[in-house]
Design an enzyme around this catalytic site. Structure first.
Site: not given
Length: 668
Positions: A115, A117, A222, A404, A427
């Site tokens: 695999k 990266d 692939y 909060c 909020c």
């Protein structure tokens, strides 16, 4: 040199340079010295400059980078690029193997591959010529990065066969190129790339292809998305054929006869991983037979015939310097660990989620502790545990607040939930996060509205709710920091374009609790207009297959609020589309077919229809096509070599048709 001789020489040089290029970058067997290649390239550049009428986008000279772009066009993949499910240990792989064999029987083989990266890309070829390259994007829509991909010398411009083909690959930066690039950036006083993956992605998403050309990227192809003009029956055949066509495939793949061989392959590469000249972050395992892949099919997100084994996350020790609270768009207050910066699996980590108060207590986490940090699945940083023996007595307990942190409203813990929530609809944090969700790719998909721009718009009080987005003025945007004329124009154009989105994008973007992207599409298809949906009773909502009690209550509660009704009216007056634009839902009761309202399963190899064609035709005639046989199955369509599903259907007394019966019925 006259035009005729120039044309002959240009064609000769192009063919010769592509041959040398293939030998060097794909086969790793150069047949001429670099100086010879450079001299021929110089000659070709001069000839093409002198004869612009002989320009060709597929000339080797285009690999040095073309014109700078203003932005990347969005493109749709011929076949969606779905992500893979993950496995983290041997048991996960054995569970995957069991699911596969439950679906197609015990006669199954696998192909295991490294695999890589890097950045997943799709390459499209017409009549064997490279015509387009794109990023994965959201799997359905990607960005056209053709000019940047042309700079990768291992991507062939012309294939050996004139096929129509869409292939998938992983573009990456070799370790040597990465080290060289970072050394250069350090000399220039520029910020260093954290790892080769980020460097590759950053290079291919540059608007100037010359930057991509300078960074020595590479690619391994692939898999096949779509292939016309040639047929293959297995994944190992497709890899061999891709190599024949001129693609660079990774030679380390292995065909495995059983899951034990797969596990042996995985364990072997965990040890050899550091010795590779490129980065890998796991192993991909695929069912080899393409027929069996088709038989297994897909879930909503992943293919059932493939899985990605992720290597164990790297673990490091660092100090937890503080805990910060973040309020999400649904009001959930999440504690986040503020860490002494530390390198984990190739990236610098400064923050890690602590999820909730219960987890902090369970792991006995204190501010000032030394903690073990890892990346879950090599992606999400998390605190694994505390090193209590390193405590000095200066550490302090953390207690969740009762109010909060953004709006000072009282926090609530809803029944059955671990999380604390701010339930104040006004909020500011919830509004801001909800706005970011509204403009995201799977919602209204507005380019140019990232988190930083959204934060600026709120700070300057240019927006208060999502309707304000459609009232933004160019002059006000230009007053924002780092907002140039072109950026402002592009942003306003993207906002205007979003007005045309189909209803399901708006529904998902509104952030109604429990309503995900898939449910939003089903709801939009069923009710067709926002007005009809808002007037729907709970009973009408529950008639939709994907809507349960919780979702129905959530939808009704949301649209019952006066401020929501006002918002819908305002959005409509601003020109935002409120109707569904996709294929219409055919009501089962209006269909006079033997499939209307029936649950149908397809199994075996179909020789007249493709499986997708059969599925689409059945669904158009009112059937629900599923992947597994159960007591709820009404009909099984059995092709050649039907296996365990056919046996199970016989035991349950389910109506069984062969493919010819299906075709005859479809042709009536």
């Amino acid at each position: 040199m006259n035009e005729e001789h120039a044309k002959e020489r240009i064609l000769e040089l192009r063919e010769l340079l592509e041959k040398y290029n293939y030998e060097y970058h794909v086969l790793d067997k150069p047949s001429v010295p670099d100086a010879e290649y450079d001299q021929l390239m110089k000659e070709l550049i001069e000839l093409e400059n002198n004869h612009p009428e002989l320009h060709d986008d597929h000339s080797p000279t285009s690999r040095v980078g073309g014109a700078i772009l203003d932005f990347f066009e969005k493109v749709e993949h011929t076949v969606p690029m779905l992500s893979l499910g993950n496995a983290f240990n041997d048991q996960d792989l054995r569970d995957f193997d069991r699911r596969v064999r439950d679906g197609v029987g015990d006669n199954v083989t696998y192909v295991a591959e490294l695999k890589i990266d890097g950045l997943a890309v799709s390459l499209l070829y017409e009549d064997g010529r490279f015509v387009r390259g794109a990023t994965r994007g959201d799997g359905t829509i990607g960005e056209d990065i053709t000019n940047n991909l042309k700079t990768i010398r291992s991507i062939p411009f012309r294939l050996k066969d004139p096929v129509r083909l869409e292939v998938r690959g992983e573009a990456f930066m070799p370790k040597k190129s990465f080290q060289k690039l970072n050394a250069h950036r350090e000399e220039e006083g520029q910020e260093l790339f954290a790892n080769p993956r980020n460097a590759a992605a950053g290079s291919l998403r540059q608007l100037d292809p010359k930057i991509a050309a300078s960074r020595n990227l590479d690619i391994f192809v692939y898999g096949v998305g779509k292939l016309e003009g040639h047929s293959v029956d297995s994944h190992d055949e497709s890899l061999t054929y891709l190599s024949h066509l001129g693609f660079k495939t990774n030679a380390e793949w292995k065909k495995c006869d059983n899951i034990d061989e797969v596990i042996e392959y995985v364990n072997g590469w965990q040890e050899k991983r550091p010795d590779l000249p490129y980065e890998i972050d796991g192993i991909v395992i695929k069912v080899n037979s393409l027929y069996q892949q088709e038989e297994l099919g897909f879930t909503a997100k992943n293919p059932r015939w493939a899985i990605a084994y992720k290597f164990p996350a790297e673990e490091v020790v660092t100090k937890l310097e503080g805990i910060e609270l973040n309020v999400g768009r649904t009001g959930v207050v999440t504690p986040t660990a503020l860490l002494q910066p530390v390198l984990v699996a190739g990236t610098t980590v400064k923050r890690a989620s602590l999820h909730n108060e219960d987890l902090i207590r369970e792991k006995d986490i204190k501010i000032g502790d030394y903690v073990v940090v890892k990346k879950a699945g090599d992606i999400i940083p998390e605190v694994v545990n505390v090193i209590t023996e390193r405590r000095t007595g200066d550490e302090t307990d953390f207690n969740m607040p009762t109010e909060c942190p953004e709006c000072e409203s009282k926090l609530e813990r809803l029944d059955g939930e671990v999380a604390l929530r701010c339930i104040n609809p006004q909020c500011p944090a919830q509004i801001r996060e909800g706005f970011i969700h509204f403009v995201s790719r799977n919602a209204m998909n507005i380019d140019g509205l990232g988190e930083k721009v959204v934060a600026q718009l709120f700070k300057e009080k240019l927006i208060d709710n999502v309707a304000d987005l459609y009232k933004l003025e160019r002059e006000k945007l230009l007053e924002l920091e780092r907002m140039g004329e072109k950026s402002a124009d592009n942003l306003l154009a993207a906002i205007e374009k979003s007005k045309e989105n189909s209803l399901e994008r708006l529904l998902f973007g509104l952030g109604i609790r429990h309503v995900g992207a898939k449910a939003a599409k089903t709801i939009a298809q069923r009710f067709e207009t926002m007005e009809t949906l808002m007037a729907a009773t709970k009973e009408e909502l529950l008639e939709v297959e994907e809507i349960g009690e919780k979702m129905a209550d959530s939808i009704q509660l949301y649209f019952s609020k006066p401020e929501v009704k006002e918002l819908m009216e305002e959005l409509q007056s601003l020109g935002v589309n409120m109707t569904y634009k996709g294929p219409k839902l055919i009501k089962v009761e209006d269909l006079d077919t033997p499939f209307a309202g029936k649950t149908v399963v397809l199994t075996g190899k179909l020789s007249i229809l493709t499986r997708n064609d059969a599925k689409e035709k059945l669904e158009r005639l009112g059937a629900k096509v599923t992947g597994s046989v159960s007591k709820n199955t009404d009909m099984l369509i059995a092709g050649e070599d039907a296996g365990s599903k056919l046996d199970k259907a016989k035991k349950l007394g389910i109506d069984i048709w062969d493919e010819q019966q299906l075709v005859d019925e479809l042709n009536k």
